[in-house]
Structures are given as C-alpha cells and as structure tokens.
Write a protein that holds these residues in place. Structure first.
Motif, short mmCIF file in Angstrom:
data_model
loop_
_atom_site.label_atom_id
_atom_site.label_comp_id
_atom_site.label_asym_id
_atom_site.label_seq_id
_atom_site.Cartn_x
_atom_site.Cartn_y
_atom_site.Cartn_z
N THR A 1 -76.79 -66.08 13.47
CA THR A 1 -76.58 -67.21 12.56
C THR A 1 -74.95 -66.93 12.29
OG1 THR A 1 -76.93 -66.55 10.16
CG2 THR A 1 -78.91 -68.11 11.84
N VAL A 2 -74.30 -68.18 11.60
CA VAL A 2 -73.46 -68.31 10.63
C VAL A 2 -73.47 -68.74 9.09
CG1 VAL A 2 -70.93 -68.99 10.10
CG2 VAL A 2 -71.59 -68.03 11.85
N ARG A 3 -73.58 -67.73 8.59
CA ARG A 3 -73.88 -68.48 6.99
C ARG A 3 -72.94 -68.60 6.48
NH1 ARG A 3 -78.79 -65.03 3.72
NH2 ARG A 3 -76.81 -64.17 3.67
N TYR A 4 -72.49 -69.65 5.49
CA TYR A 4 -71.60 -69.99 4.60
C TYR A 4 -71.85 -70.22 3.39
CZ TYR A 4 -70.29 -74.62 6.42
OH TYR A 4 -70.96 -75.42 6.87
N ASP A 5 -71.08 -70.79 2.29
CA ASP A 5 -71.13 -71.63 0.92
C ASP A 5 -70.15 -71.89 0.93
OD1 ASP A 5 -73.43 -70.23 -0.29
OD2 ASP A 5 -72.04 -68.03 -1.40
N LEU A 6 -70.12 -73.39 0.90
CA LEU A 6 -69.32 -73.81 0.96
C LEU A 6 -68.85 -74.65 -0.97
CD1 LEU A 6 -67.25 -75.87 2.66
CD2 LEU A 6 -69.33 -77.67 2.44
N TYR A 7 -67.41 -74.66 -0.62
CA TYR A 7 -66.42 -74.91 -2.24
C TYR A 7 -65.91 -76.40 -2.03
CZ TYR A 7 -68.68 -71.02 -3.47
OH TYR A 7 -69.20 -69.80 -4.08
N GLY B 1 -78.80 -75.39 15.76
CA GLY B 1 -78.87 -75.83 14.33
C GLY B 1 -79.25 -75.48 12.95
N GLY B 2 -80.09 -75.47 12.18
CA GLY B 2 -79.48 -74.68 10.72
C GLY B 2 -79.69 -75.09 9.28
N SER B 3 -79.52 -75.72 8.34
CA SER B 3 -79.07 -76.34 7.13
C SER B 3 -78.24 -76.07 6.79
CB SER B 3 -80.44 -76.21 7.06
OG SER B 3 -81.00 -74.81 6.22
N VAL C 1 -75.88 -71.92 9.72
CA VAL C 1 -75.71 -72.75 10.84
C VAL C 1 -76.52 -72.17 12.06
CG1 VAL C 1 -73.70 -73.43 12.92
CG2 VAL C 1 -73.50 -73.60 10.29
N GLU C 2 -77.40 -72.29 12.78
CA GLU C 2 -77.88 -70.99 14.25
C GLU C 2 -77.33 -71.40 15.44
OE1 GLU C 2 -81.96 -73.33 14.08
OE2 GLU C 2 -82.26 -72.29 11.95
N LEU C 3 -76.83 -70.07 16.04
CA LEU C 3 -76.40 -70.08 17.41
C LEU C 3 -77.01 -69.46 18.50
CD1 LEU C 3 -73.26 -68.25 15.61
CD2 LEU C 3 -74.16 -70.73 15.41
N GLY C 4 -76.40 -70.73 19.33
CA GLY C 4 -77.26 -70.08 20.96
C GLY C 4 -76.36 -68.70 21.53
#
Length: 152
Positions: free
Chosen positions: A143-149, A40-42, A17-20
């Motif tokens: 950014t914030v990066r995370y793995d989702l389960y 933005g992000g993916s 997740v891209e952050l301002g």
C-alpha cells in the motif's frame, strides 16, 4: 523576509491506496521505469471519503540514486459520484532505505521523505477542485498511505 504569511494546512482526508505487483519496464534514458497497478483502497476524512476503484496505476521513474518520481492516476467512488485523482511526487532518502523500499520491504517512514501534490476532479466541488492539495506519504509493502491537506 517573506512577502506573505505562511499558508495554513486544512486536513482533507487520509488515503490507503492498495497496490498490485510492480511491472518493471526497464531502463530508459530518464531512469528505470516501473508501473504499479492500483487495486483498491479508500479515502476517509471530512473533505473526501470513498472507495478507490481497481482502476489506475502509478507510473514511476527511478533515478540512479534510488529516488522515485511518481505519477499515479486512479478513480474513487464517493457518495456524490466518481472522482478522478492524479498524484505526483517524490520519494527520496538514503540509498539503502530506497533499495529496501524497492524490494517491497517495510521501512520506517521517518527514514525517508515521500511528498505528493494531488489534483482531484469530478464529483467534488470547490475548494478541492481549485485548491492546492499536498500530501505526506509512506510506502508499505502493498500500500501507499498518505494524509491529504489543502493549502489555505
């Protein structure tokens, strides 16, 4: 003794997740308030893949000890259509580490905890829209990066 066996986790997706730039609202009776725009992000993974749209924000409340309570709402576009994402969680750790994160510095993710619960709705079907989704996250400078389960 537990009544049930522990749930298993099924990997859904990894998110970036891209952050301002954070907007500092200031002190409130409930803690310092900040709003961080999502730009933005993916999502990439077997259960959820798509582009995060530049639409949404992370509304944060920072407690006196530096613990951050997050509530982010944003939108992703997948091959199936639009998906609404709501993520709530807590980021906590030693005060010096939390202060470095608040200044936008890179901090090793093993030095703090960042846990999320996530709800999705829209162009995804069951079991994502009805399941309990959890994430392990890290905060980088932009950014914030995370793995989702999904709990099964």
């Amino acid at each position: 003794m537990p009544l049930f066996p522990p749930p298993a986790l099924e990997f859904v997706s990894s998110a970036v997740v891209e952050l301002g730039e954070p907007l500092d609202v200031g002190e409130t009776p409930a803690g310092r308030s900040r709003i961080v725009p999502i730009t933005g992000g993916s999502f990439t993974g077997p259960g959820l893949a798509g582009r995060i749209q530049p639409f949404g924000a992370d509304w944060q409340r920072i407690l006196p000890d530096g613990t951050t309570l997050v509530e982010a709402r944003y939108l992703a576009e997948t091959a199936e259509g639009l998906v609404s994402v709501t993520s709530t969680g807590v980021r906590t750790g030693p005060p010096a580490v939390l202060a470095a994160l608040a200044r936008g510095e890179h901090v090793d993710r093993s030095s703090y905890e960042f846990r999320l619960t996530v709800r999705v709705s829209g162009a995804v079907g069951r079991p994502l829209t009805t399941g309990l989704l959890v994430g392990l996250a890290e905060r980088a400078p932009d950014t914030v990066r995370y793995d989702l389960y999904r709990l099964t």
